[in-house]
Scaffold this motif. Structure first.
Motif, PDB file in Angstrom:
ATOM      1  N   LEU A   1       0.842  -1.180   0.000  1.00 50.81           N
ATOM      2  CA  LEU A   1       0.000   0.000   0.000  1.00 50.81           C
ATOM      3  C   LEU A   1       0.885   1.240   0.000  1.00 50.81           C
ATOM      4  N   GLU A   2       0.741   2.048  -1.032  1.00 51.55           N
ATOM      5  CA  GLU A   2       1.538   3.257  -1.148  1.00 51.55           C
ATOM      6  C   GLU A   2       0.700   4.461  -0.755  1.00 51.55           C
ATOM      7  N   GLN A   3       1.200   5.238   0.203  1.00 52.32           N
ATOM      8  CA  GLN A   3       0.488   6.427   0.617  1.00 52.32           C
ATOM      9  C   GLN A   3       1.226   7.666   0.134  1.00 52.32           C
ATOM     10  N   SER A   4       0.446   8.671  -0.258  1.00 57.42           N
ATOM     11  CA  SER A   4       1.041   9.930  -0.681  1.00 57.42           C
ATOM     12  C   SER A   4       0.114  11.083  -0.300  1.00 57.42           C
ATOM     13  N   PRO A   5       0.689  12.250  -0.034  1.00 58.48           N
ATOM     14  CA  PRO A   5       2.123  12.459   0.124  1.00 58.48           C
ATOM     15  C   PRO A   5       2.624  11.859   1.438  1.00 58.48           C
ATOM     16  N   GLN A   6       3.926  11.795   1.579  1.00 58.70           N
ATOM     17  CA  GLN A   6       4.492  11.250   2.808  1.00 58.70           C
ATOM     18  C   GLN A   6       4.382  12.272   3.938  1.00 58.70           C
ATOM     19  N   PHE A   7       4.587  13.540   3.584  1.00 57.21           N
ATOM     20  CA  PHE A   7       4.502  14.627   4.563  1.00 57.21           C
ATOM     21  C   PHE A   7       3.640  15.743   4.001  1.00 57.21           C
TER      22      PHE A   7
ATOM     23  N   LEU B   1      -7.197  19.418   2.101  1.00 54.44           N
ATOM     24  CA  LEU B   1      -6.141  18.514   1.673  1.00 54.44           C
ATOM     25  C   LEU B   1      -6.721  17.140   1.339  1.00 54.44           C
ATOM     26  N   THR B   2      -5.966  16.413   0.527  1.00 54.32           N
ATOM     27  CA  THR B   2      -6.332  15.036   0.188  1.00 54.32           C
ATOM     28  C   THR B   2      -5.100  14.159   0.299  1.00 54.32           C
ATOM     29  N   VAL B   3      -5.244  13.020   0.924  1.00 50.98           N
ATOM     30  CA  VAL B   3      -4.177  12.028   0.974  1.00 50.98           C
ATOM     31  C   VAL B   3      -4.667  10.768   0.282  1.00 50.98           C
ATOM     32  N   TYR B   4      -3.707  10.057  -0.293  1.00 52.61           N
ATOM     33  CA  TYR B   4      -4.052   8.928  -1.146  1.00 52.61           C
ATOM     34  C   TYR B   4      -3.418   7.637  -0.645  1.00 52.61           C
ATOM     35  N   CYS B   5      -4.114   6.551  -0.952  1.00 55.05           N
ATOM     36  CA  CYS B   5      -3.655   5.224  -0.575  1.00 55.05           C
ATOM     37  C   CYS B   5      -3.875   4.340  -1.799  1.00 55.05           C
ATOM     38  N   ASN B   6      -2.797   3.871  -2.409  1.00 55.46           N
ATOM     39  CA  ASN B   6      -2.901   3.151  -3.674  1.00 55.46           C
ATOM     40  C   ASN B   6      -2.243   1.783  -3.625  1.00 55.46           C
ATOM     41  N   SER B   7      -2.814   0.861  -4.382  1.00 52.88           N
ATOM     42  CA  SER B   7      -2.262  -0.489  -4.444  1.00 52.88           C
ATOM     43  C   SER B   7      -2.601  -1.118  -5.788  1.00 52.88           C
ATOM     44  N   SER B   8      -1.850  -2.127  -6.151  1.00 48.54           N
ATOM     45  CA  SER B   8      -2.187  -2.908  -7.341  1.00 48.54           C
ATOM     46  C   SER B   8      -3.029  -4.123  -6.954  1.00 48.54           C
ATOM     47  N   SER B   9      -3.249  -4.296  -5.662  1.00 52.14           N
ATOM     48  CA  SER B   9      -4.032  -5.430  -5.169  1.00 52.14           C
ATOM     49  C   SER B   9      -5.454  -4.999  -4.831  1.00 52.14           C
TER      50      SER B   9
ATOM     51  N   ASP C   1      -7.778   1.299  -4.277  1.00 54.84           N
ATOM     52  CA  ASP C   1      -7.249   2.556  -3.795  1.00 54.84           C
ATOM     53  C   ASP C   1      -8.298   3.290  -2.978  1.00 54.84           C
ATOM     54  N   SER C   2      -7.824   4.272  -2.231  1.00 58.58           N
ATOM     55  CA  SER C   2      -8.719   5.048  -1.378  1.00 58.58           C
ATOM     56  C   SER C   2      -8.144   6.438  -1.191  1.00 58.58           C
ATOM     57  N   SER C   3      -9.007   7.357  -0.828  1.00 60.34           N
ATOM     58  CA  SER C   3      -8.545   8.709  -0.543  1.00 60.34           C
ATOM     59  C   SER C   3      -9.246   9.240   0.695  1.00 60.34           C
ATOM     60  N   LEU C   4      -8.560  10.166   1.332  1.00 66.69           N
ATOM     61  CA  LEU C   4      -9.086  10.856   2.510  1.00 66.69           C
ATOM     62  C   LEU C   4      -8.986  12.349   2.238  1.00 66.69           C
ATOM     63  N   HIS C   5     -10.111  13.022   2.281  1.00 69.01           N
ATOM     64  CA  HIS C   5     -10.142  14.461   2.045  1.00 69.01           C
ATOM     65  C   HIS C   5     -10.561  15.151   3.341  1.00 69.01           C
ATOM     66  N   ILE C   6      -9.785  16.153   3.731  1.00 69.22           N
ATOM     67  CA  ILE C   6     -10.120  16.941   4.922  1.00 69.22           C
ATOM     68  C   ILE C   6     -10.442  18.358   4.490  1.00 69.22           C
ATOM     69  N   THR C   7     -11.589  18.828   4.890  1.00 63.71           N
ATOM     70  CA  THR C   7     -12.031  20.188   4.574  1.00 63.71           C
ATOM     71  C   THR C   7     -11.744  21.094   5.765  1.00 63.71           C
ATOM     72  N   ALA C   8     -11.225  22.265   5.464  1.00 66.52           N
ATOM     73  CA  ALA C   8     -10.962  23.273   6.509  1.00 66.52           C
ATOM     74  C   ALA C   8     -10.196  22.660   7.677  1.00 66.52           C
TER      75      ALA C   8
END
Lengths: 111, 113
Positions: free
Chosen positions: A4-10, A19-27, A71-78
């Motif tokens: 599972l690859e997460q981005s960005p790291q920081f 902001l949005t953070v991502y979690c990606n995989s080929s599985s 894959d999945s994403s997390l979005h935080i508002t304000a």
């Protein structure tokens, strides 16, 4: 190789930004969890998504599971300073008792 | 409802020593898993127990071992400590037989000098 690859790291942002953070995989995963970990503490579960395309909202946090369940994403508002922490995604494959964790996204929200 | 309790919270050991960490799961949770967390590797799975049986083991050397008691409490042991064993050791419990949603303790911070 990280399953599972997460981005960005920081991520360092000002209060009020989105902001949005991502979690990606080929599985493909049968379910995916998001956790938040504060310094010196253990991870705390935020949400579980199980259906492809699913969207869940938790106050200012919006979680989405990809249609293909890879894959999945997390979005935080304000964003607020209280959102500061390490955000981890973890995927579970059907029949496996062991979730695989990404390395996390470290978020700092400045007042 | 009490959460997952880990003891000790902090400990310092020297190379070659051994250490035992304890974990009390949430009441009613029968599955307990252990993770090692380091800045470079993130959360790495150590092993998982269900009803006193080790069901899965991660890719760690035999110096790392664990067990679970009939009351679901678990211990992990690391023998012949190395500097690289310095880490936060996290225990998690879950109500389901599968991995499900994990409830973590606050961790045991081990420093090896």
């Amino acid at each position: 190789t990280q399953l599972l690859e997460q981005s960005p790291q920081f991520l360092s942002i000002q209060e009020g930004e989105n902001l949005t953070v991502y979690c990606n995989s080929s599985s493909v995963f049968s379910s995916l969890q998001w956790y938040r970990q504060e310094p010196g503490e253990g991870p705390v579960l935020l949400v579980t998504v199980v259906t492809g395309g699913e969207v869940k909202k938790l106050k200012r946090l919006t979680f989405q599971f990809g249609d293909a369940r890879k894959d999945s994403s997390l979005h935080i508002t304000a964003a607020q300073p209280g959102d500061t922490g390490l955000y981890l995604c973890a995927g579970e494959k059907g029949g496996s008792y062991i979730p695989t964790f990404g390395r996390g996204t470290s978020l700092i929200v400045h007042p | 409802k009490a959460g997952v309790t880990q003891t000790p919270r902090y400990l310092i050991k020297t190379r070659g020593q051994q250490v035992t960490l304890s974990c009390s799961p949430i009441s009613g949770h029968r599955s307990v898993s252990w993770y090692q967390q380091t800045p470079g590797q993130g959360l790495q799975f150590l092993f998982e127990y269900f009803s006193e049986t080790q069901r899965n083991k991660g890719n760690f050397p035999g110096r790392f071992s664990g067990r679970q008691f009939s009351n679901s409490r678990s211990e992990m042991n690391v023998s012949t400590l190395e500097l690289g064993d310095s880490a936060l050791y996290l225990c998690a419990s879950t109500r389901s037989q599968g991995a499900g949603e994990l409830f973590f303790g606050e961790g045991s911070r081990l420093t090896v000098l």
